[in-house]
Design an enzyme around this catalytic site. Structure first.
Site, short mmCIF file in Angstrom:
data_model
loop_
_atom_site.label_atom_id
_atom_site.label_comp_id
_atom_site.label_asym_id
_atom_site.label_seq_id
_atom_site.Cartn_x
_atom_site.Cartn_y
_atom_site.Cartn_z
N GLU A 1 -79.45 60.03 57.35
CA GLU A 1 -80.31 60.75 56.42
C GLU A 1 -80.37 62.23 56.76
O GLU A 1 -80.30 63.10 55.88
CB GLU A 1 -81.73 60.16 56.43
N SER B 1 -68.03 45.41 64.36
CA SER B 1 -67.69 44.07 64.82
C SER B 1 -66.82 43.40 63.77
O SER B 1 -66.75 43.84 62.63
CB SER B 1 -68.95 43.23 65.05
N ASP C 1 -79.95 49.06 55.38
CA ASP C 1 -80.73 50.28 55.56
C ASP C 1 -82.18 49.92 55.83
O ASP C 1 -82.97 49.70 54.91
CB ASP C 1 -80.61 51.16 54.32
N ASP D 1 -86.33 54.56 57.13
CA ASP D 1 -86.54 55.69 56.23
C ASP D 1 -87.26 56.80 57.00
O ASP D 1 -88.16 56.53 57.82
CB ASP D 1 -87.39 55.29 55.02
#
Length: 827
Positions: free
Chosen positions: A195, A267, A339, A342
């Protein structure tokens, strides 16, 4: 003169003898910390005797009459082999590194204290199921039993590092094991850094399309079964810092390996049903990737539980097989790239800085103060602040200050920051699960870091499930969680987390094969959106090709895929970049840069993209692409280009295919001439070849990728000291690269941009047609003691792509054992 000479000889002899004596004494004292694997100890807290049978690779096979006794035995085994590693993990989670190491670790302690990691772990213990708590308590009792034995029996303090650092060792607690899960989550968390980087880039670029070039979304709808952005300036009234004024934000100490946007975790995991397996048994292969260290973060173990045997990879500090198999089930993990973080820019009240703005007006920060003890310096007192969105993190961490307007602070919301973190419960339930359904149900307890859990069962079923809490975001979120957003805008705030059934699930595919390489798996709109940033766009194409190349697979074909070193990125990008340079022009004179360039292009023209350690082509290609990307972007974004050291294949493809006008990057902004992409490619190749010649000599054919792509397994503490680095660090030339299935990610930074610093520390392949033919390996050895022969004995196997058997047959473990430790209950 003769007398003087005799005395000099005597003095030198005495000095040499004293040096040898000191070295031998230090070696003898240090070697006392190497555990005797063939010993019997009387310990408190056991219901019945426990046996720890170590096979030839020092993998403990632990047998006891109850699950609690088995977990007790694992605690002893972990402490015997990895005590220092466990203590450092706990000390990191407690924010107490600076008590030992002084100011160099102060930034880490500051961050961890502000996140309140250890308190959250302590509080989370209260919400664990009784069965989970019993396992953690038994494990802790085993660790503490070994700590007592070390003290009572003078066993070299338990680890040689403890002769150099003498901390008071507190007993191990269940909260310590929960804290380890927090630390593993923090190691692979990256969305907050993404971000910040996206916001900084938006401040540096005037054209939003160019931002999409350099930080592109993963293309496509997502793969599991194998067969317009907001202007960041416009969000705030006050002036924003300029990226050039703050320079390049240093990578945080908790992320010592600078891996760009794909370094958070990588991975591979893939599974096949019996219909796609030659021997008619389900197959599963897994190789989780983390930063390489000595010893490896992974530790192999087998536990004989009341529900049956389980074997695979553990992390010392937790009584959990994180990746492995039982008699009925196999499981593997990859980072899901969900995600789950924030960042929120919180506005301070200009009349009262103890308040911040909320949707309902000004509110008081929740605050307290903490003291950080610092060795060799005065204690540091920090004031911690929390908003409704999460803890406030100072601008010195992760470059937050580069995008925080004056009069504001940055807060971080993260699913892991909860006092109800039950992630460790999932691992314990998986080990006892007997069916796919039971395993999927176990995933509901998992909080963070979000993972793709791949499953294969003895009855032939396979599944992949995203586990971990997913934030519930509103569709009207101003930045779509791609950049920091105003924390006082209600539509930017989380509305809690989604329910588990909303997490993506892939069950019993028609094709018979599931796979994941951290690639994009789904493309969903808010509020069920998963992520814009994914860890792979290249390896998945190679895995798909290898899986589709055979109608049926075997254990060996899965191993072959796991060890594959062909770069799909190189096969795609190289023809685009070199298309106007190959086979053009007359032969240049010997010894000229033009002739050197022609020789390099001739080698690359015959290359199949295999990143083999014995070849020069991978080194030429990697150096060329690195120089090319820097030439394309540095004139546009200045010092911010330092944040893009890792090559981004999609960016280069967009530029050289001129997708959305991306070829504009090829023109050098300050120059009056209009440079073409071919011009920049040629100049970048000359730059790369010149740098390589200065380091490796003028004979291109003698250059070797393995010489530059050494695996760097460094001891986190002693590895940085001249006195001990030769003893504790491990170096190995390796194949693979940033975009191969056998991945060896590179830092891209000088002076050694092509080191292998992030790779598969554990590999496992499980075959239910012949379970005892299953295999596994770790990157170093079982022991964390540099004086032990098991410190690095598995490392050469790992480098060569070899494995050791993964058998649940107790007789096989006993037949080749190097020692049996017997723990007898204290009466």
């Amino acid at each position: 003169m003769a007398l003087l000479l005799r005395w000099l000889v005597r003095l030198v002899s005495v000095a040499v003898a004293l040096t040898v004596a000191v070295v031998l004494a230090a070696w003898w004292i240090g070697s006392r910390s190497i555990p005797d694997y063939d010993a019997e100890w009387t310990v408190p807290g056991l219901a019945a005797p426990v046996e720890i049978v170590r096979n030839t690779a020092a993998v403990p096979h632990i047998f006891g009459q109850t699950d609690a006794d088995v977990f007790y035995g694992l605690g002893v085994a972990h402490a015997q082999d990895r005590l220092w590693q466990m203590l450092m993990m706990r000390r990191t989670a407690q924010g107490q590194l600076s008590e030992l190491f002084g100011e160099p670790t102060l930034q880490i302690d500051d961050l961890i204290r502000r996140l309140d990691v250890y308190q959250l772990a302590t509080d989370s213990v209260a919400v664990l199921e009784p069965e989970t708590l019993a396992a953690l308590e038994a494990y802790a009792a085993g660790v503490n039993a070994w700590l007592r034995l070390v003290g009572e029996e003078a066993l070299g303090r338990g680890a040689p590092e403890l002769f150099l650092f003498e901390p008071d060792i507190a007993p191990w607690r269940p909260a310590d094991s929960v804290a380890v899960t927090f630390m593993m989550a923090l190691q692979v968390a990256f969305h907050h850094e993404d971000e910040v980087l996206r916001a900084r880039l938006s401040l540096a670029l005037d054209d939003p399309d160019r931002l999409r070039d350099l930080m592109p979304d993963a293309p496509g709808a997502g793969v599991a079964e194998i067969a317009g952005l907001t202007d960041y300036r416009g969000l705030f009234d006050s002036a924003l810092p300029r990226f050039a004024e703050t320079g390049t934000a240093p990578r945080h100490p908790l992320h010592p390996n600078v891996l760009g946007r794909t370094g958070a975790g990588a991975s591979n995991v893939f599974a096949a049903t019996p219909a796609r397996a030659a021997a008619s048994g389900a197959l599963l292969a897994n190789d989780p990737h983390l930063g390489l260290t000595a010893p490896s973060i992974w530790y192999l173990a087998r536990l004989e539980l009341e529900t049956g045997g389980v074997i695979g990879a553990t992390i010392p500090g937790m009584p959990v097989i994180l990746a492995g198999r039982s008699e009925r089930l196999a499981w593997g993990i990859t980072s899901a790239y969900l995600d789950d973080i924030d960042l929120y820019v919180e506005e301070l009240n200009p009349d009262d800085v103890t308040q911040y703005r909320t949707p309902d007006g000004w509110a008081e920060f929740r605050t307290d103060r903490r003291v950080i003890e610092v060795a060799g310096a005065e204690p540091v007192t920090i004031t911690r602040r929390w908003t409704e969105n999460g803890p406030v993190i100072p601008g010195s961490h992760y470059g937050f200050g580069t995008v925080t307007p004056p009069g504001h602070v940055m807060a971080m919301a993260w699913t892991a920051l909860t006092d109800e973190n039950t992630s460790i419960q999932t691992g314990l339930r998986l080990m006892r699960a007997g069916t796919i359904e039971e395993a999927l149900e176990a995933g509901e307890d998992f909080v963070a870091p979000a993972q793709n859990l791949m499953l294969a069962s003895a009855d032939g079923r396979i599944a992949m499930q995203v586990i971990g809490h997913m934030p519930w975001r509103m569709t009207a979120h101003q930045t779509q969680a791609r950049m920091p957003s105003p924390g006082w805008i209600d539509t930017n705030r989380w509305q809690g987390v989604t329910q588990y059934f909303a997490n993506p699930t892939f069950l019993d595919p028609e094709s018979g094969i599931l796979g994941n390489t951290n690639n994009k798996t789904v493309d969903r709109d808010f509020p069920l959106h998963v992520s814009f940033a994914w860890g792979d766009t290249q390896r998945i194409t190679r895995l798909t090709r290898l899986m589709e190349a055979r109608d049926v697979h075997t254990r060996d074909s899965f191993i072959e895929a796991q060890l594959d070193t062909v770069s799909a990125a190189a096969r795609n990008i190289l023809p685009l970049v070199a298309r106007d340079l190959w086979f053009t022009g007359e032969t240049a004179a010997a010894g000229t840069p033009e002739r050197r360039r022609q020789r390099a292009l001739a080698l690359l023209a015959e290359w199949n993209g295999e990143m083999n350690e014995h070849l020069p082509e991978p080194l030429i290609y990697a150096a060329w692409m690195r120089e090319l990307q820097q030439r394309l972007i540095r004139d546009e974004i200045g010092p911010l280009a330092d944040e893009f050291q890792s090559v981004e294949p999609i960016f280069l493809e967009r530029v050289f295919r001129d997708i959305g006008g991306a070829s504009a990057w090829c023109d050098v902004a300050p120059s009056t001439a209009e440079e073409t992409c071919t011009d920049i490619a040629r100049l970048a190749l000359d730059d790369a070849l010149q740098a390589l010649e200065e380091r490796y000599g003028s004979d291109l054919e003698s250059w070797r990728w393995g010489a530059a792509h050494e695996a760097r397994h460094d001891h986190p503490v002693l590895g940085q000291t001249r006195l001990f680095s030769w003893l504790v660090n491990i170096r190995q030339p390796t194949s693979g690269g940033d975009f191969t299935l056998n991945r060896g990610a590179t830092p891209g930074t000088m002076p050694d941009p092509f080191l292998n610093i992030h790779a598969a520390g554990y590999r496992g392949v499980y075959d239910f047609a012949d379970p005892d033919s299953s295999v596994f390996v770790i990157a170093t050895g079982q022991s964390g003691n540099p004086l032990s022969r098991h410190y690095d004995d598995l490392g050469e196997l790992w480098r060569r792509g070899d494995y050791i058997p993964m058998s649940l047959d107790p007789e096989l473990a006993r037949a080749g054992n190097i020692g049996v430790t017997v723990l007898t209950p204290q009466e």
